[in-house]
Design a protein around this motif. Structure first.
Motif, mmCIF file in Angstrom:
data_model
loop_
_atom_site.group_PDB
_atom_site.id
_atom_site.type_symbol
_atom_site.label_atom_id
_atom_site.label_comp_id
_atom_site.label_asym_id
_atom_site.label_seq_id
_atom_site.Cartn_x
_atom_site.Cartn_y
_atom_site.Cartn_z
ATOM 1 N N GLU A 5 85.516 -6.750 74.351
ATOM 2 C CA GLU A 5 86.119 -8.463 73.920
ATOM 3 C C GLU A 5 85.218 -9.098 72.978
ATOM 4 O OE1 GLU A 5 87.937 -9.082 78.461
ATOM 5 O OE2 GLU A 5 85.727 -9.621 78.071
ATOM 6 N N PHE A 6 83.885 -8.709 73.019
ATOM 7 C CA PHE A 6 83.196 -9.585 72.115
ATOM 8 C C PHE A 6 83.357 -8.983 70.652
ATOM 9 C CE2 PHE A 6 79.157 -9.600 69.569
ATOM 10 C CZ PHE A 6 78.759 -11.007 69.770
ATOM 11 N N LEU A 7 83.200 -7.903 70.545
ATOM 12 C CA LEU A 7 83.817 -7.441 69.188
ATOM 13 C C LEU A 7 85.116 -7.858 68.643
ATOM 14 C CD1 LEU A 7 81.795 -3.932 69.153
ATOM 15 C CD2 LEU A 7 81.318 -5.835 67.820
ATOM 16 N N GLN A 8 86.056 -7.568 69.583
ATOM 17 C CA GLN A 8 87.230 -7.915 69.158
ATOM 18 C C GLN A 8 87.388 -9.552 68.752
ATOM 19 O OE1 GLN A 8 89.605 -7.152 72.594
ATOM 20 N NE2 GLN A 8 89.694 -5.142 72.310
ATOM 21 N N ASP A 9 86.523 -10.436 69.374
ATOM 22 C CA ASP A 9 86.464 -11.838 68.768
ATOM 23 C C ASP A 9 85.877 -11.854 67.464
ATOM 24 O OD1 ASP A 9 87.771 -12.575 71.059
ATOM 25 O OD2 ASP A 9 86.149 -13.754 72.023
ATOM 26 N N ALA A 10 84.888 -11.023 67.445
ATOM 27 C CA ALA A 10 84.041 -11.043 65.995
ATOM 28 C C ALA A 10 84.963 -10.534 64.990
ATOM 29 C CB ALA A 10 82.854 -10.233 66.265
ATOM 30 N N ILE A 11 85.902 -9.798 65.368
ATOM 31 C CA ILE A 11 86.708 -9.008 64.101
ATOM 32 C C ILE A 11 87.664 -10.241 63.759
ATOM 33 C CG2 ILE A 11 88.196 -7.032 63.363
ATOM 34 C CD1 ILE A 11 86.242 -5.435 65.271
ATOM 35 N N VAL A 12 88.458 -10.649 64.657
ATOM 36 C CA VAL A 12 89.327 -11.851 64.573
ATOM 37 C C VAL A 12 88.912 -12.848 63.669
ATOM 38 C CG1 VAL A 12 90.945 -13.200 65.900
ATOM 39 C CG2 VAL A 12 90.762 -11.072 66.635
ATOM 40 N N GLU A 13 87.526 -13.056 63.998
ATOM 41 C CA GLU A 13 86.823 -14.101 63.211
ATOM 42 C C GLU A 13 86.757 -13.776 61.720
ATOM 43 O OE1 GLU A 13 82.482 -15.275 63.600
ATOM 44 O OE2 GLU A 13 83.380 -16.754 64.897
ATOM 45 N N LEU A 14 86.714 -12.612 61.412
ATOM 46 C CA LEU A 14 86.616 -12.077 60.006
ATOM 47 C C LEU A 14 87.615 -11.798 59.598
ATOM 48 C CD1 LEU A 14 83.511 -9.810 60.987
ATOM 49 C CD2 LEU A 14 83.350 -11.630 59.505
ATOM 50 N N LYS A 15 88.701 -11.314 60.001
ATOM 51 C CA LYS A 15 90.043 -10.781 59.368
ATOM 52 C C LYS A 15 91.045 -11.119 60.009
ATOM 53 C CE LYS A 15 89.439 -7.397 56.922
ATOM 54 N NZ LYS A 15 88.862 -7.550 55.726
ATOM 55 N N ASP A 16 92.286 -11.307 58.971
ATOM 56 C CA ASP A 16 93.543 -11.693 59.821
ATOM 57 C C ASP A 16 94.079 -10.585 60.349
ATOM 58 O OD1 ASP A 16 93.616 -14.361 58.832
ATOM 59 O OD2 ASP A 16 93.986 -14.076 56.936
ATOM 60 N N VAL A 17 93.875 -10.392 61.404
ATOM 61 C CA VAL A 17 94.473 -9.294 62.449
ATOM 62 C C VAL A 17 94.602 -9.759 63.669
ATOM 63 C CG1 VAL A 17 91.791 -8.462 62.932
ATOM 64 C CG2 VAL A 17 94.004 -6.839 62.983
ATOM 65 N N ASP A 18 95.649 -9.413 64.297
ATOM 66 C CA ASP A 18 96.086 -9.562 65.835
ATOM 67 C C ASP A 18 95.348 -8.732 66.630
ATOM 68 O OD1 ASP A 18 98.808 -10.929 66.931
ATOM 69 O OD2 ASP A 18 97.503 -9.297 68.302
#
Lengths: 83, 282
Positions: A5-18
């Protein structure tokens, strides 16, 4: 919040990805992270989990996808001291 | 610099542009005179084919628009990732969309294809308990900074934006060299002592603040009781880069009221032209 969950939040913050697309089999090549993205993610992992992710882990193929990264963090987290 | 009064909860696209006067005004206020902002040869040496607008300058109207669209409440966080520098005279577009209880935003070129900034703004949990480490090392903020900010930016009335700019400026003027020295020593160790030049860029900017404190007014009395600190950054090497986040907590009478976190990336190489690039941030 667990590692995934933590990494998914971090990646969504960086990229336009669902967030639903961030399955463990998704590779870093598919994510198309740039060098600043990698630094940002490495810093966040170090701050949150006290685990250092070196660039060689990605370039050597040891960490190919999100699942690899989740597992690496979970197995390398410092264990809390036992009283 | 263009600013706009936003009345909708989710502001529509806002076009921004920054000319040399804007850049000079920020440089005078902040002390950031990195030649990449003023000299095309230096900007090109840093990999950008145009003079570069300071990241903090570009963020100021974004913060204003967000703050007006959704007035801060409780502890509020503004977080921006600096993806690609904005060039002098370039028109860029700021837009937002709802994200959770707050807003997500982007600053992009006219085509929407090139992203310069992206980030989020909204309410967060009170982080005070994590900031106690800054209290013991705090030193007073010079009240003259507030007057200098008001003189340079009379239209910026949001006190949290002013204090963020002031804390950043104070870091630039007095403490950046400490972080640079740490990064260089770290990289020298990794390279076996080989001399290397470097370019330092800002990669992120996060401001977390207690809106209730700023609602009460930041008058001269409160200002005189503000202090700030620099918490030792954790550095992380990645290839020829070192990244780190510098945490700058601000206290009033010892109570945390704001945390400014500046993400920095130092790129090291052996290209002699970069030896001419001294400090400063994009």
């Amino acid at each position: 919040m667990n590692v995934a969950e933590f990494l998914q939040d971090a990646i969504v913050e960086l990229k336009d990805v669902d967030e639903s697309a961030l399955v463990p089999a998704l590779t870093f090549e598919e994510l198309a992270l740039d060098s600043l993205d990698y630094v940002e993610i490495q810093l966040r992992i170090k701050k949150k989990f006290r685990v250092e992710i070196t660039p060689e882990l990605f370039s050597s193929g040891q960490l190919k996808n999100l699942g690899d990264l989740y597992a690496y963090i979970e197995t390398h987290q410092p264990q809390p001291a036992v009283a | 610099m263009q600013t706009a009064r936003i009345v909708d909860a989710t502001p529509g696209p806002l076009t921004l542009g920054f000319d040399m006067l804007d850049v000079e005004r920020w440089a005078q206020f902040s002390g950031d005179r990195n030649p990449i902002h003023f000299d095309l040869a230096h900007a090109r040496a840093a990999g950008v084919d145009a003079l570069i607008v300071h990241g903090m300058l570009a963020m100021m109207p974004m913060k204003q628009a967000l703050s007006q669209a959704k007035p801060p409440a409780g502890w509020t966080k503004f977080r921006a990732l600096l993806r690609k520098p904005v060039a002098h005279g370039q028109n860029v577009v700021f837009d937002t969309k709802p994200a959770g209880a707050g807003l997500a935003f982007r600053l992009h070129d006219a085509s929407g294809q090139v992203e310069h900034f992206r980030g989020t703004y909204g309410r967060v949990d009170d982080p005070s308990s994590q900031l106690q480490g800054g209290v013991a090392r705090a030193r007073p903020l010079d009240g003259a900074h507030l007057e200098r900010f008001r003189h340079a930016y009379p239209d910026v009335r949001e006190r949290w934006i002013a204090l963020d700019a002031i804390v950043f400026s104070e870091f630039m003027r007095t403490r950046l060299h400490v972080v640079e020295r740490l990064a260089r020593a770290h990289m020298m160790r990794l390279s076996g002592g080989a001399p290397m030049s470097r370019v330092v860029v800002q990669s992120s900017h996060t401001v977390t603040f207690d809106a209730a404190f700023f609602d009460q007014g930041l008058d001269a009395g409160a200002w005189s009781r503000l202090s700030h600190a620099l918490l030792a950054p954790e550095l992380l090497a990645s290839g020829n880069q070192i990244g780190g986040v510098v945490a700058l907590p601000v206290m009033c009478d010892g109570r945390p009221v704001m945390l400014v976190e500046v993400g920095l990336v130092a790129r090291f190489d052996t290209n002699p032209i970069n030896d001419q690039l001294n400090g400063g941030l994009k």
